[in-house]
Design an enzyme around this catalytic site. Structure first.
Site, PDB file in Angstrom:
ATOM      1  N   LYS A   1      -5.087  15.244  -7.971  1.00  0.00           N
ATOM      2  CA  LYS A   1      -4.271  15.316  -9.178  1.00  0.00           C
ATOM      3  C   LYS A   1      -3.702  16.721  -9.379  1.00  0.00           C
ATOM      4  O   LYS A   1      -2.599  16.888  -9.909  1.00  0.00           O
ATOM      5  CB  LYS A   1      -5.104  14.902 -10.401  1.00  0.00           C
ATOM      6  CG  LYS A   1      -5.490  13.430 -10.419  1.00  0.00           C
ATOM      7  CD  LYS A   1      -4.264  12.531 -10.486  1.00  0.00           C
ATOM      8  CE  LYS A   1      -4.629  11.066 -10.617  1.00  0.00           C
ATOM      9  NZ  LYS A   1      -3.445  10.188 -10.727  1.00  0.00           N
TER      10      LYS A   1
ATOM     11  N   ASN B   1       2.249   5.883 -10.514  1.00  0.00           N
ATOM     12  CA  ASN B   1       1.037   5.750 -11.306  1.00  0.00           C
ATOM     13  C   ASN B   1      -0.197   5.392 -10.476  1.00  0.00           C
ATOM     14  O   ASN B   1      -1.322   5.574 -10.941  1.00  0.00           O
ATOM     15  CB  ASN B   1       1.257   4.673 -12.380  1.00  0.00           C
ATOM     16  CG  ASN B   1      -0.015   4.261 -13.074  1.00  0.00           C
ATOM     17  OD1 ASN B   1      -0.543   4.975 -13.922  1.00  0.00           O
ATOM     18  ND2 ASN B   1      -0.532   3.083 -12.711  1.00  0.00           N
TER      19      ASN B   1
ATOM     20  N   ARG C   1      10.535  10.137  -1.066  1.00  0.00           N
ATOM     21  CA  ARG C   1      11.429  10.125   0.105  1.00  0.00           C
ATOM     22  C   ARG C   1      12.213   8.820   0.197  1.00  0.00           C
ATOM     23  O   ARG C   1      13.333   8.792   0.710  1.00  0.00           O
ATOM     24  CB  ARG C   1      10.609  10.324   1.391  1.00  0.00           C
ATOM     25  CG  ARG C   1      10.133  11.748   1.626  1.00  0.00           C
ATOM     26  CD  ARG C   1       9.702  11.918   3.084  1.00  0.00           C
ATOM     27  NE  ARG C   1       8.654  10.974   3.428  1.00  0.00           N
ATOM     28  CZ  ARG C   1       7.352  11.246   3.396  1.00  0.00           C
ATOM     29  NH1 ARG C   1       6.949  12.439   3.011  1.00  0.00           N
ATOM     30  NH2 ARG C   1       6.461  10.341   3.741  1.00  0.00           N
TER      31      ARG C   1
ATOM     32  N   ASP D   1       0.873  -1.171   0.000  1.00  0.00           N
ATOM     33  CA  ASP D   1       0.000   0.000   0.000  1.00  0.00           C
ATOM     34  C   ASP D   1       0.914   1.226   0.000  1.00  0.00           C
ATOM     35  O   ASP D   1       1.500   1.571   1.024  1.00  0.00           O
ATOM     36  CB  ASP D   1      -0.905  -0.006   1.233  1.00  0.00           C
ATOM     37  CG  ASP D   1      -1.868   1.178   1.256  1.00  0.00           C
ATOM     38  OD1 ASP D   1      -1.774   2.046   0.353  1.00  0.00           O
ATOM     39  OD2 ASP D   1      -2.696   1.242   2.180  1.00  0.00           O
TER      40      ASP D   1
ATOM     41  N   TYR E   1     -10.759  13.551  -6.392  1.00  0.00           N
ATOM     42  CA  TYR E   1      -9.833  13.042  -7.410  1.00  0.00           C
ATOM     43  C   TYR E   1      -9.124  14.200  -8.110  1.00  0.00           C
ATOM     44  O   TYR E   1      -7.892  14.203  -8.251  1.00  0.00           O
ATOM     45  CB  TYR E   1     -10.593  12.198  -8.426  1.00  0.00           C
ATOM     46  CG  TYR E   1      -9.749  11.681  -9.560  1.00  0.00           C
ATOM     47  CD1 TYR E   1      -8.962  10.547  -9.409  1.00  0.00           C
ATOM     48  CD2 TYR E   1      -9.740  12.329 -10.806  1.00  0.00           C
ATOM     49  CE1 TYR E   1      -8.186  10.069 -10.456  1.00  0.00           C
ATOM     50  CE2 TYR E   1      -8.976  11.858 -11.848  1.00  0.00           C
ATOM     51  CZ  TYR E   1      -8.190  10.721 -11.672  1.00  0.00           C
ATOM     52  OH  TYR E   1      -7.415  10.265 -12.707  1.00  0.00           O
TER      53      TYR E   1
END
Length: 365
Positions: free
Chosen positions: A247, A178, A211, A151, A243
Site C-alpha cells: 500500500k 480497488n 498500462r 486476475d 500489505y
C-alpha cells in the site's frame, strides 16, 4: 392473479448484527469536526454572527464585534486559500455524464469495490467489474453490472478483458483500482510466494490496469483514476508487513502518475483520486479492535464510497482520507521518535492483529 413480487436480498452492514450501543458510542471526533466545519469554522456562518450583532445595533468599536469580524475574516481567508490551493494542484473539474462514461472497478464483488459497483449499477451507469470471483450473468443483470473473471495481477488477462469491455460497453474512462488481499504474517513467517502474491495483487495490478486503460483515456482526452491505498501505507504495522509495504508503494505510484499526466499533452483532463482510509468494517479486518472509538472509529465502506462518488461525479481530483486521523497521519512522521513510539504503543497498531487472532490467516477483499 397478480404477478409474484421479486424478492431482493439485502446485505445489511455489520452494525445491524450488533446489539445497540449507548449513545456516546456514536460520538466521535469526526462528527464533532464535521459539525464545527459547518458552524464555527464556516465562513458564511461566521459572517452571520457579525450580521446578528449588527442587527442588535452593536457598534463596530465593541469588543465582541471586533472579535467576530476578525474571526469571520480569518475563516474567509482560509476558505479562499484552500480554493486557490486546490485549483493550483488539481486544475478545473472536467464534465462528467455517467451515461457517457464506462467505469471499470477491480475487486468489485465485495467490500468497498462491491458497494461502488452496485451503486453505479443502480444508477444505470456502464459498469465493468474485474474480479477473480465468478458472478452469474443473472445476478449481474439484476445489479446492472457486467462481471468479468480476471486476475488483475496477470497483465495478459487484463489486456484480454479490456478488449471485451471496449466491445461490450465502450472505451473505459473511469478506473477504480480497488483489488487487494492481505497475508497477516510476520516477516519471518512470510514466504517469498506470500509476499509476491500480495504485491502482484495490491501493487503490480495497478501497473497492469494503468498500462491497459490509460491509453484509452488519453485518446479520449478525459478520464478519472482512483487509487485505493491505506493509512497503513504511511504507518506500517507488525504482522502486516507485505500489505503495508504494497500500500505504501501505491502512494508513490499515485504521485508519479500525477506527475506524468501533468507532463502529457493529453493528460490535463484526466483526474486522479487517492484513497487512504483507516480501518473499514469489511471482511478483511473484521475482528480487529480499534483502540479508541472516539479518536479512531471504524469506518463504514459507505462513508468512503460517498466521498469517492462525489469526487468522481464532480470531475475533480483529490484525496479521500477517513476517519479524521488519516488526514493528518503525516504529522506523526515529524514528531520526535520517542513520541512516535508512545503513539504507536497507545494506538495498538502493532498488536491489533495478534489480539484479533488473525496471524497466519489469509483473507481477501
Amino acid at each position: 392473479m397478480s404477478e409474484k413480487i421479486k424478492e431482493v436480498h439485502a446485505n445489511l452492514p455489520r452494525t445491524f448484527d450488533r446489539t445497540d450501543e449507548p449513545w456516546y458510542h456514536y460520538l466521535t471526533i469526526d462528527i464533532i469536526w464535521k459539525v464545527l466545519g459547518y458552524t464555527l469554522f464556516h465562513p458564511w456562518t461566521s459572517w452571520i454572527l457579525v450580521l446578528c450583532l449588527r442587527a442588535q445595533l452593536t457598534p463596530y468599536e465593541a469588543l465582541e464585534m471586533k472579535i467576530s469580524m476578525a474571526w469571520a475574516l480569518a475563516m474567509s481567508t482560509i476558505g479562499v486559500f484552500n480554493i486557490i490551493s486546490e485549483r493550483v494542484a488539481y486544475g478545473r473539474a472536467r464534465e462528467v455524464d455517467l451515461s457517457e462514461e464506462v467505469i471499470v472497478i477491480t475487486g468489485g464483488v465485495e467490500g468497498l469495490g462491491g458497494l461502488l459497483a452496485e451503486t453505479y449499477g443502480m444508477r444505470s451507469a456502464n459498469v465493468a467489474v474485474l474480479d477473480t470471483k465468478e458472478i452469474s450473468n443473472e445476478e449481474g443483470e439484476e445489479k446492472g453490472i457486467l462481471y468479468y473473471k480476471c486476475d488483475v495481477s496477470d497483465a495478459k488477462q487484463v489486456e484480454a478483458v479490456a478488449a471485451e469491455i471496449v466491445e461490450d460497453l465502450g472505451v473505459p474512462t473511469i478506473l477504480i483500482n480497488n483489488a487487494g488481499i492481505v497475508h497477516s504474517k510476520s516477516i519471518l513467517d512470510s514466504t517469498a510466494e506470500d509476499v509476491e502474491n500480495v504485491f502482484r495483487t495490491n501493487t503490480l495490478s495497478h501497473f497492469n490496469t494503468l498500462r491497459t486503460f490509460l491509453p484509452h483515456m488519453l485518446r479520449e482526452g478525459r478520464g478519472t483514476i482512483v487509487t485505493v491505498s491505506s493509512v497503513l501505507g504511511s504507518l506500517g504495522a507488525a504482522n502486516l508487513s507485505s500489505y503495508a509495504a504494497s500500500k505504501a508503494a501505491l502512494l508513490a505510484l499515485h504521485h508519479s502518475l500525477r506527475a506524468e499526466l501533468a507532463q502529457h499533452q493529453d493528460g490535463k483532463e484526466i483526474k486522479t483520486i487517492l484513497v487512504t482510509p483507516g480501518q473499514m468494517s469489511t471482511r478483511m479486518f473484521a475482528d480487529v479492535k480499534t483502540p479508541s472509538n472516539f479518536l479512531a472509529p471504524i469506518v463504514a465502506p459507505v462513508d468512503v464510497a460517498k466521498d469517492i462518488l462525489r469526487l468522481v461525479e464532480q470531475g475533480e481530483s483529490g484525496e479521500v482520507a477517513v476517519p479524521l486521523y488519516s488526514q493528518y497521519i503525516g504529522i506523526l512522521g515529524v514528531l520526535p521518535v520517542g513520541v512516535q513510539t508512545l503513539v504507536r504503543r497507545w494506538s495498538g497498531v502493532d498488536t491489533a492483529i495478534v489480539k484479533a487472532g488473525l496471524v497466519q490467516n489469509e483473507k481477501s477483499e
